[in-house]
Design a protein around this motif. Structure first.
Motif, PDB file in Angstrom:
ATOM      1  N   PHE A 132       1.173  -4.910   2.586  1.00 23.59           N
ATOM      2  CA  PHE A 132       2.285  -4.848   1.638  1.00 23.59           C
ATOM      3  C   PHE A 132       3.462  -4.026   2.167  1.00 23.59           C
ATOM      4  CE2 PHE A 132      -0.920  -5.583  -1.970  1.00 23.59           C
ATOM      5  CZ  PHE A 132      -0.680  -6.941  -1.972  1.00 23.59           C
ATOM      6  N   ASN A 133       3.173  -2.902   2.803  1.00 21.67           N
ATOM      7  CA  ASN A 133       4.242  -1.991   3.208  1.00 21.67           C
ATOM      8  C   ASN A 133       4.791  -2.290   4.597  1.00 21.67           C
ATOM      9  OD1 ASN A 133       3.700  -0.688   0.768  1.00 21.67           O
ATOM     10  ND2 ASN A 133       2.347   0.809   1.710  1.00 21.67           N
ATOM     11  N   ARG A 134       3.919  -2.553   5.561  1.00 20.62           N
ATOM     12  CA  ARG A 134       4.369  -2.795   6.933  1.00 20.62           C
ATOM     13  C   ARG A 134       4.754  -4.251   7.161  1.00 20.62           C
ATOM     14  NH1 ARG A 134       1.804   0.590  10.761  1.00 20.62           N
ATOM     15  NH2 ARG A 134       2.591  -0.799  12.377  1.00 20.62           N
ATOM     16  N   LEU A 135       3.958  -5.173   6.620  1.00 21.17           N
ATOM     17  CA  LEU A 135       4.250  -6.592   6.820  1.00 21.17           C
ATOM     18  C   LEU A 135       5.160  -7.150   5.725  1.00 21.17           C
ATOM     19  CD1 LEU A 135       0.782  -7.987   7.988  1.00 21.17           C
ATOM     20  CD2 LEU A 135       2.543  -6.760   9.282  1.00 21.17           C
ATOM     21  N   ASN A 136       5.368  -6.355   4.687  1.00 22.74           N
ATOM     22  CA  ASN A 136       6.263  -6.739   3.589  1.00 22.74           C
ATOM     23  C   ASN A 136       5.800  -8.017   2.900  1.00 22.74           C
ATOM     24  OD1 ASN A 136       8.473  -6.274   1.918  1.00 22.74           O
ATOM     25  ND2 ASN A 136       9.844  -7.540   3.176  1.00 22.74           N
ATOM     26  N   LEU A 137       4.488  -8.167   2.756  1.00 26.19           N
ATOM     27  CA  LEU A 137       3.956  -9.318   2.038  1.00 26.19           C
ATOM     28  C   LEU A 137       3.970  -9.046   0.537  1.00 26.19           C
ATOM     29  CD1 LEU A 137       0.929 -10.262   4.327  1.00 26.19           C
ATOM     30  CD2 LEU A 137       3.246 -11.192   4.345  1.00 26.19           C
ATOM     31  N   HIS A 138       3.900 -10.106  -0.242  1.00 34.90           N
ATOM     32  CA  HIS A 138       3.924 -10.000  -1.708  1.00 34.90           C
ATOM     33  C   HIS A 138       2.557 -10.278  -2.330  1.00 34.90           C
ATOM     34  CE1 HIS A 138       5.256 -10.418  -5.845  1.00 34.90           C
ATOM     35  NE2 HIS A 138       4.712 -11.617  -5.894  1.00 34.90           N
ATOM     36  N   ARG A 139       1.748 -11.105  -1.668  1.00 32.23           N
ATOM     37  CA  ARG A 139       0.492 -11.555  -2.260  1.00 32.23           C
ATOM     38  C   ARG A 139      -0.593 -11.630  -1.193  1.00 32.23           C
ATOM     39  NH1 ARG A 139      -1.482 -15.099  -6.459  1.00 32.23           N
ATOM     40  NH2 ARG A 139      -3.046 -16.548  -5.670  1.00 32.23           N
ATOM     41  N   LEU A 140      -1.774 -11.108  -1.519  1.00 30.40           N
ATOM     42  CA  LEU A 140      -2.950 -11.235  -0.665  1.00 30.40           C
ATOM     43  C   LEU A 140      -4.007 -12.033  -1.408  1.00 30.40           C
ATOM     44  CD1 LEU A 140      -3.318  -7.626   0.796  1.00 30.40           C
ATOM     45  CD2 LEU A 140      -2.471  -9.671   1.976  1.00 30.40           C
ATOM     46  N   GLU A 141      -4.632 -12.962  -0.706  1.00 29.16           N
ATOM     47  CA  GLU A 141      -5.683 -13.780  -1.292  1.00 29.16           C
ATOM     48  C   GLU A 141      -6.988 -13.574  -0.532  1.00 29.16           C
ATOM     49  OE1 GLU A 141      -2.861 -17.524  -2.744  1.00 29.16           O
ATOM     50  OE2 GLU A 141      -4.350 -17.809  -1.151  1.00 29.16           O
ATOM     51  N   ALA A 142      -8.083 -13.802  -1.215  1.00 32.32           N
ATOM     52  CA  ALA A 142      -9.404 -13.803  -0.584  1.00 32.32           C
ATOM     53  C   ALA A 142     -10.270 -14.788  -1.348  1.00 32.32           C
ATOM     54  CB  ALA A 142     -10.032 -12.415  -0.611  1.00 32.32           C
ATOM     55  N   ALA A 143     -11.155 -15.468  -0.636  1.00 33.69           N
ATOM     56  CA  ALA A 143     -12.047 -16.438  -1.267  1.00 33.69           C
ATOM     57  C   ALA A 143     -13.479 -16.068  -0.935  1.00 33.69           C
ATOM     58  CB  ALA A 143     -11.742 -17.852  -0.776  1.00 33.69           C
ATOM     59  N   CYS A 144     -14.365 -16.216  -1.915  1.00 33.48           N
ATOM     60  CA  CYS A 144     -15.778 -15.942  -1.650  1.00 33.48           C
ATOM     61  C   CYS A 144     -16.651 -16.893  -2.457  1.00 33.48           C
ATOM     62  CB  CYS A 144     -16.129 -14.482  -1.939  1.00 33.48           C
ATOM     63  SG  CYS A 144     -16.073 -14.013  -3.662  1.00 33.48           S
ATOM     64  N   ILE A 145     -17.810 -17.196  -1.887  1.00 34.71           N
ATOM     65  CA  ILE A 145     -18.778 -18.060  -2.555  1.00 34.71           C
ATOM     66  C   ILE A 145     -19.279 -17.340  -3.809  1.00 34.71           C
ATOM     67  CG2 ILE A 145     -21.066 -19.112  -2.308  1.00 34.71           C
ATOM     68  CD1 ILE A 145     -20.435 -19.397   0.694  1.00 34.71           C
ATOM     69  N   PRO A 146     -19.350 -18.023  -4.942  1.00 35.85           N
ATOM     70  CA  PRO A 146     -19.762 -17.357  -6.184  1.00 35.85           C
ATOM     71  C   PRO A 146     -21.071 -16.592  -6.077  1.00 35.85           C
ATOM     72  CG  PRO A 146     -18.851 -19.512  -6.691  1.00 35.85           C
ATOM     73  CD  PRO A 146     -18.906 -19.412  -5.191  1.00 35.85           C
ATOM     74  N   GLY A 147     -22.009 -17.063  -5.263  1.00 32.76           N
ATOM     75  CA  GLY A 147     -23.282 -16.368  -5.132  1.00 32.76           C
ATOM     76  C   GLY A 147     -23.244 -15.137  -4.249  1.00 32.76           C
ATOM     77  N   ASN A 148     -22.130 -14.868  -3.606  1.00 36.86           N
ATOM     78  CA  ASN A 148     -22.016 -13.703  -2.725  1.00 36.86           C
ATOM     79  C   ASN A 148     -21.603 -12.497  -3.554  1.00 36.86           C
ATOM     80  OD1 ASN A 148     -21.572 -11.845  -0.712  1.00 36.86           O
ATOM     81  ND2 ASN A 148     -20.405 -13.225   0.607  1.00 36.86           N
TER      82      ASN A 148
END
Length: 200
Positions: A134-150
């Motif tokens: 957010f601060n160094r790369l100046n991104l607005h949104r981070l996403e992550a995906a995971c299998i429901p059973g994990n």
């Protein structure tokens, strides 16, 4: 070749109280291969199907080349995660699929060696990577995906402040099977608010 304006020539290194994140190096091969091999049964259910030569030195060299190309193109940064006390490799974390322009978003991915799981080291790593994104790369949104059973991954993302946004059906081919994934996201403003609440 596109060069993201926030990337420097050298890979960044991030350091916290218990963990250090830095670029994978050729000299890490033996430790990386040993950790991945001993954690094979722990990791394979949650990762793309391993190739027959997954842990070979040549496959590792190709991995390093891909990391460098993606870094130079400004599309991804991959870190190895080391526990600071003994300097041992514990896992890896990446900021990938970086999109600038009107999106300013990226996807977080990670893996942890089985012997280091459950010690909070990956949460510590996220606490370094999130402000960097957010601060160094100046991104607005981070996403992550995971299998429901994990359940480990679900708890990790929620502890780090990510919110579940929905279910991605048949999203990724994991261990040879197309799998549904929960989509989690964290917005820059939410992260700042969470930090303020934590300090209060």
């Amino acid at each position: 070749m596109f060069q993201a304006p926030f990337f420097r020539r050298d890979f960044p290194a991030l350091e916290g109280g218990r963990v250090r994140l830095r670029a994978p190096e050729a000299g890490d091969y033996a430790e990386w291969a040993a950790l991945r091999e001993e954690s094979r049964g722990f990791l394979q259910p949650w990762e793309p199907q391993w190739a027959p030569d997954e842990l070979s030195r040549s496959a590792y060299r190709q991995r390093l080349r891909r990391y460098r190309i993606e870094f130079d193109q400004g599309t991804s940064i991959s870190f190895f995660l080391f526990e600071k006390e003994r300097g041992r490799l514990a896992g890896g974390i990446s900021i990938g699929s970086i999109r600038l322009g009107v999106a300013r978003s990226a996807h977080i991915g990670y893996w942890m060696g089985e012997r280091y799981a459950g010690q909070g080291l990956m949460l510590d790593a996220l606490h370094l990577v999130i402000p960097f994104a957010f601060n160094r790369l100046n991104l607005h949104r981070l996403e992550a995906a995971c299998i429901p059973g994990n359940r480990r991954s679900v708890r990790l993302l929620e502890k780090a402040g990510f919110q579940q946004e929905g279910l991605l059906r048949s999203y990724l081919r994991i261990n040879g099977v197309w799998q549904d994934h929960f989509l989690y996201a964290l917005i820059a403003g939410e992260h700042l608010r969470n930090q303020g609440e934590a300090r209060a």
